[in-house]
Motif scaffolding. Structure first.
Motif, PDB file in Angstrom:
ATOM      1  N   GLU A 300       0.889  -0.896   0.393  1.00 13.99           N
ATOM      2  CA  GLU A 300      -0.119  -0.414  -0.069  1.00 13.99           C
ATOM      3  C   GLU A 300       1.186   0.655   0.307  1.00 13.99           C
ATOM      4  O   GLU A 300       0.386   2.122  -0.708  1.00 13.99           O
ATOM      5  CB  GLU A 300      -1.197   0.524   1.244  1.00 13.99           C
ATOM      6  N   SER A 301       2.062   1.645   0.690  1.00 11.26           N
ATOM      7  CA  SER A 301       2.622   2.469   0.515  1.00 11.26           C
ATOM      8  C   SER A 301       3.244   2.545  -0.486  1.00 11.26           C
ATOM      9  O   SER A 301       3.802   3.895  -0.434  1.00 11.26           O
ATOM     10  CB  SER A 301       3.738   2.805   1.523  1.00 11.26           C
ATOM     11  N   GLN A 302       3.825   1.498  -1.044  1.00 15.17           N
ATOM     12  CA  GLN A 302       4.862   1.144  -2.794  1.00 15.17           C
ATOM     13  C   GLN A 302       3.915   2.369  -3.541  1.00 15.17           C
ATOM     14  O   GLN A 302       3.911   3.074  -4.075  1.00 15.17           O
ATOM     15  CB  GLN A 302       4.676   0.062  -3.057  1.00 15.17           C
ATOM     16  N   TYR A 303       2.437   1.705  -3.456  1.00 15.10           N
ATOM     17  CA  TYR A 303       1.333   2.375  -4.098  1.00 15.10           C
ATOM     18  C   TYR A 303       0.995   3.864  -4.325  1.00 15.10           C
ATOM     19  O   TYR A 303       0.918   4.449  -5.031  1.00 15.10           O
ATOM     20  CB  TYR A 303      -0.176   1.873  -4.192  1.00 15.10           C
ATOM     21  N   LYS A 304       1.395   4.188  -2.664  1.00 20.12           N
ATOM     22  CA  LYS A 304       0.912   5.037  -2.734  1.00 20.12           C
ATOM     23  C   LYS A 304       2.313   6.706  -2.856  1.00 20.12           C
ATOM     24  O   LYS A 304       2.025   7.475  -3.214  1.00 20.12           O
ATOM     25  CB  LYS A 304       0.844   6.190  -1.073  1.00 20.12           C
ATOM     26  N   ALA A 305       3.087   5.565  -2.940  1.00 24.09           N
ATOM     27  CA  ALA A 305       4.526   6.640  -3.247  1.00 24.09           C
ATOM     28  C   ALA A 305       4.111   6.850  -4.778  1.00 24.09           C
ATOM     29  O   ALA A 305       5.094   7.983  -5.082  1.00 24.09           O
ATOM     30  CB  ALA A 305       6.214   5.817  -2.896  1.00 24.09           C
TER      31      ALA A 305
END
Lengths: 397, 364
Positions: A300-305
C-alpha cells in the motif's frame, strides 16, 4: 497552497471512469485476455460515449486519474479505447496550430479513431538515436523507408480507422540525434503496411504491430517541428530534446496506468483478506505486525509513493513547469511498484493468485509492461541519474 | 484543486529555517555529536525564529499564527536536514505545547501556554516510549489510576528528550487500557529523572529515562480534563513529524554522497559516472521525493481534521525504511571514507537507524 482535494468536477469524472471500468471492462477482461487478437467491438462503441466526460486521453490531473481507473478495470482494454494516444500527444506537444487542427480533429468525430507512435526498430529499443528508418525530401514530399516494431495501437490506427501514426525517422544519419525527426503518417497512405501482430505476455487486448514503410510518401508539412538539421555542431540536440519532451508529457500517464493495475491487485488482496476476517491494523508498531500485515502495508505504501510522484509530475505539466526529471521519477517508481505489488499479490493469495479463475495473475502479467514500454525502468533511471548529477550522456553512459 | 506548491508564507518560513540550518546547525553538528552538547546560542537563535510559539494564540501571549501540520512538516524536514539532534531539541517544547493547544482545557492553556511565549528557550517535553522491545503506544505499561481528586502514575519511560530541564512533562499512561496524557510538573514527588541516556545516534540530544513511582498529579492535570485527549491524532501528528525528519536526514546524506561521487575519481573518471553508483543515487532521490509527498498528504489530512491513521502510519513505516536505505547508501558510496568520522555520512547513518524506534519524540 499544497492541496490534495480534487475539485467536484474531477471527482465526478473519476467516479464515472471507475463505474465504466467496473461495468464494461472487468466483465470482459478475461475474455479478451484469452482471445488475443479479437476486436472488442462492443466495448469500443461504448468507449466512444466517454468523450463527453473529457475523453479517454488528456494530460491533466483528472485525465491521469481517469487512466488509473480504466487500468484498474483493464490495462489492455484501456489501450484499445479509441483516442489520439501517444501519436496524438506528440502532435499536441510539438505540432503547429495548423497541424494540431488538421491531425487531431478526427478524434472529435463520431467514428472510433486511434493514434500511434512508432519509434522502436528491430535492432534498437531504448537506444532511440540508432534508428535506421529514413525520411528523404523529394520536392514537396518526404519519402519514408524502414521498419518499426512494437507499435501500440498501430493496427487500429492504420487499418481499422482513419487514424495516424507519428513515425520517428532520420533525415541525416550523419547528424546523429540532431537528424531525428517525427513525421505524421495518416491511415491509407500508400507505402505503409501493417505486418506481424505480436502475441504478448499481457495487455493482450492492446494491438502491437510491425509497420513497414516502403517508399511511403507524405506531404512535406507532415513533419513535426523544424526540418532543419543543425549540422554545424553534432552535439547540439536541442531539436531532438524538444521532440523528446513529448515523453515528459506521456510518462506520467504511463505511470498512472501502472498505478491503476497495481491498485486493482491491492484492492483484490484487501477485499479477500477482509472476507476472511483479516484486518490490517494500521498504527500498530511494526514489531507487532504479522508478516501478512507488513506485506500489505508495504504494498500500500509503495502504491501511495508511486501515486504521489505521478500526481506531482502531471500537476507540474498542467502548470507548464518543466517536468523531465519528475516524470521520469514517476515512471520508474510506478513501473517498479506495480510490478512488485502485483507479484506480491499473486504470492499472498496463493492458489487464488495463480489461478486463471481470478484476474490477479493477469494483472501481474499486465503490470510488467509498465516497467518496459515508454522507456524501460533502467533507461528512465538513467535519465533520473543524469539529471540529478547534472551529467551529460557522455559523462554517464 | 491538487497542488504541490507551498504558500508564499510557507516558502518564506522554509527559506528562513533552511538558512538557519545552513548557517548555524551545519557549522557545529559534528562537534555537538562528539561532545553531546548543543551550544546555547544555536538553541536561542532557533527559539527566536518562533517555531514553537508562533501558533500560540495572542490571548495566551503568543503570536497568534495559524496552527498548521503542513507548515510544521516543512519546517521539520529542513531542521532535520541541518541536524536531527538539534531539530529534536529545538522542537521539543512542541511535544508539550501542541497537545495542550489542541486538546487542553482552558485552565491548562492559561497555566502553561504563556510559559512558552517568552524570549528565552523554555523546555518542556513528553514521555511516551517505554524501555521494552515490544513497546506499543496504544498498550502502555505505564498506568494512571484515579484516586480521589488525583491520578497516580506508575511505570517507566525512556527516550524522553530534555526531561531534566523541562518545566513540565506530558506523561502518557494507560488509564483503563486507554492512552491518556497527564501533566507532571517539574519536581513532582514520585517523578524520578534518571541519568542521561547513551544512544547510538542523536548523541547531541539529551534524552532520559524516567521512573514514576506512585507519582500523584491533581485531577485537572489530565490532558483535556474529563474529556481526555484524542491520542490517536497526537500520535499521527508525531508520525508525520518524524517522517518529515527522516526525509531531512536522508536528503542530507544523499546530497553529500552525490557531491562526493561527482568528485571522487576511480579508474580515471568520477565514480558517479558508473551506473552502480549513479543508480543508487537516482533511486534515493526518487524515494526521498516520494516520501516527502506522502508526508505532505498525511499532514494535509491532519490539517483538515480528517482521520489519517492509515496515511500517517504508512508514511512513517515507509520513511523508517527509506531513511535507513538512503543513509546506508550514503556510507556505501563513500566507502572507507564513509566509515570514518571525518565525513558526516556515518553520523546520518546512526541517526537514520533511530527512526524505526522513535515514537512521539517530535510533533508538528
Amino acid at each position: 497552497m499544497i492541496d490534495f482535494e480534487l475539485s467536484p468536477e474531477e471527482k465526478t469524472t473519476i467516479e464515472a471512469a471507475h463505474k465504466f471500468a467496473e461495468e464494461f471492462m472487468r466483465p470482459i477482461s478475461r475474455y479478451y485476455d484469452e482471445h488475443e487478437h479479437e476486436e472488442p467491438e462492443e466495448f469500443i462503441q461504448k468507449s466512444m460515449g466517454l468523450r463527453s466526460q473529457g475523453g479517454v486521453f488528456g494530460l491533466g490531473v483528472a485525465a491521469a486519474l481517469r487512466v488509473e481507473e480504466y487500468c484498474w478495470g483493464d490495462a489492455g482494454l484501456m489501450l484499445a479505447m479509441p483516442g489520439p494516444g501517444l501519436g496524438g500527444a506528440a502532435v499536441f506537444a510539438s505540432g503547429t496550430r495548423e497541424q494540431i487542427e488538421r491531425f487531431l480533429k478526427r478524434y472529435g468525430e463520431d467514428k472510433p479513431c486511434w493514434g500511434a507512435m512508432a519509434m522502436t526498430e528491430p535492432h534498437c529499443g531504448s537506444d532511440t538515436a540508432a534508428i535506421n528508418t529514413t525520411a528523404v525530401r523529394e520536392d514537396n514530399e518526404w519519402v519514408i523507408n524502414g521498419e518499426k516494431i512494437f507499435v501500440t495501437a498501430g493496427k487500429r490506427a492504420m487499418e481499422k480507422s482513419n487514424g495516424l501514426t507519428v513515425v520517428w525517422a532520420t533525415v541525416d544519419k550523419t547528424a546523429g540525434r540532431a537528424g531525428m525527426k517525427p513525421f505524421v503518417v495518416e491511415a491509407g497512405t500508400p507505402g505503409v503496411k501493417v505486418e506481424k501482430q505480436e502475441k504478448k505476455l499481457g495487455i493482450r487486448a492492446s494491438d502491437t504491430v510491425t509497420l513497414v514503410f516502403d517508399n511511403c510518401r507524405i506531404p512535406f508539412d507532415n513533419i513535426l517541428g523544424s526540418p532543419e538539421v543543425r549540422k554545424v555542431d553534432k552535439t547540439d540536440t536541442s531539436g531532438f530534446k524538444k521532440a523528446m519532451a513529448t515523453f515528459d508529457a506521456t510518462r506520467p500517464i504511463i505511470a498512472a496506468m501502472a498505478i491503476g493495475v497495481a491498485r486493482a491487485a491491492l484492492d483484490f488482496v484487501k477485499e479477500t483478506l477482509e472476507k476472511e476476517g483479516v484486518k490490517i491494523r494500521y498504527g500498530l508498531p511494526r514489531q507487532k505486525l504479522t508478516a501478512l500485515e507488513r506485506d500489505v502495508m508495504e504494498m500500500e505504501s509503495q502504491y501511495k509513493a508511486a501515486k504521489m510522484l505521478m500526481l506531482r509530475a502531471v500537476w507540474m505539466m498542467s502548470q507548464f513547469q518543466p517536468n523531465n526529471l519528475e516524470s521520469s521519477m514517476a515512471k520508474v517508481k510506478a513501473g517498479l511498484a506495480a510490478t512488485r505489488i502485483t507479484q506480491k499479490a499473486v504470492e499472498i493469495l496463493g492458489p487464488l493468485g495463480y489461478s486463471r479463475k481470478y484476474l490477479v495473475e493477469k494483472w501481474m502479467r499486465d503490470a510488467k509492461i509498465n516497467d518496459i514500454f515508454e522507456g524501460t525502468g533502467q533507461i528512465n533511471m538513467l535519465v533520473v541519474a543524469r539529471r540529478i548529477l547534472d551529467f551529460t550522456r557522455e559523462q554517464l553512459k | 484543486m491538487i497542488s504541490f506548491s507551498p504558500t508564499e508564507e510557507q516558502q518564506m518560513i522554509v527559506n528562513m529555517v533552511k538558512q538557519f540550518a545552513t548557517d548555524e546547525m551545519r557549522k557545529v553538528y559534528r562537534e555537538c555529536d562528539e561532545n553531546g552538547e548543543i551550544p546555547q546560542k544555536v538553541i536561542e537563535t532557533a527559539w527566536g525564529l518562533g517555531l514553537v510559539s508562533s501558533c500560540i494564540p495572542e490571548s495566551y501571549g503568543g503570536a497568534g499564527g495559524e496552527r498548521s501540520v503542513l507548515t510544521g512538516v516543512l519546517i521539520a524536514e529542513e531542521l532535520a536536514w541541518g541536524d536531527l539532534s538539534m531539530a529534536m531539541h529545538v522542537l521539543c517544547p512542541s511535544l508539550f505545547v501542541l497537545p495542550i493547544l489542541e486538546m487542553g482545557t482552558e485552565q491548562q492553556k492559561k497555566k502553561y501556554l504563556p510559559l512558552f511565549c517568552g524570549a528565552k528557550f523554555t523546555a518542556a517535553t513528553a514521555a511516551l516510549v517505554e524501555p521494552k522491545f515490544n513497546f506499543d503506544p496504544n498498550a502502555l505499561s505505564t498506568t494512571a489510576s484515579k484516586n480521589g481528586d488525583s491520578y497516580v502514575l506508575n511505570g517507566e519511560k525512556c527516550f524522553v528528550p530534555l526531561a531534566a530541564e523541562s518545566e513540565a512533562i506530558l506523561v502518557y499512561a494507560a488509564e483503563d487500557g486507554q492512552t491518556q496524557g497527564f501533566i507532571v510538573d517539574k519536581g513532582t514527588p514520585g517523578l524520578e529523572i534518571k541519568e542521561r541516556e547513551k544512544n547510538m545516534g542523536i548523541k547531541a540530544l539529551a534524552t532520559y529515562e524516567l521512573a514514576l513511582k506512585d507519582c500523584r498529579v491533581p485531577r485537572e492535570n489530565r490532558l483535556g480534563g474529563d474529556k481526555g485527549c484524542d491520542f490517536n491524532r497526537l500520535l499521527n501528528c508525531s508520525r508525520v513529524a518524524l517522517a518529515a525528519m527522516a526525509v531531512g536526514v536522508a536528503k542530507a546524506s544523499y546530497e553529500y554522497a552525490r557531491d562526493y561521487a561527482k568528485t571522487r575519481v576511480a579508474f580515471g573518471e568520477p565514480i558517479a559516472s558508473r551506473q552502480a553508483i549513479a543508480f543508487m543515487l537516482a533511486e534515493t532521490a526518487i524515494e526521498i521525493d516520494a516520501t516527502r509527498l506522502m508526508v505532505w498528504e498525511a499532514a494535509w489530512m491532519l490539517d483538515k481534521k480528517m482521520e489519517a491513521t492509515r496515511e500517517a502510519s504508512l508514511v512513517k513505516f515507509y520513511a523508517d525504511d527509506m531513511v535507513m536505505t538512503a543513509t546506508d547508501r550514503g556510507v556505501q558510496i563513500l566507502g572507507g571514507h564513509g566509515y570514518v568520522r571525518e565525513h558526516p555520512v556515518e553520523l546520518w547513518f546512526r541517526n537514520g537507524r533511530g527512526f524505526a524506534t522513535f515514537d512521539g519524540m517530535a510533533m508538528v
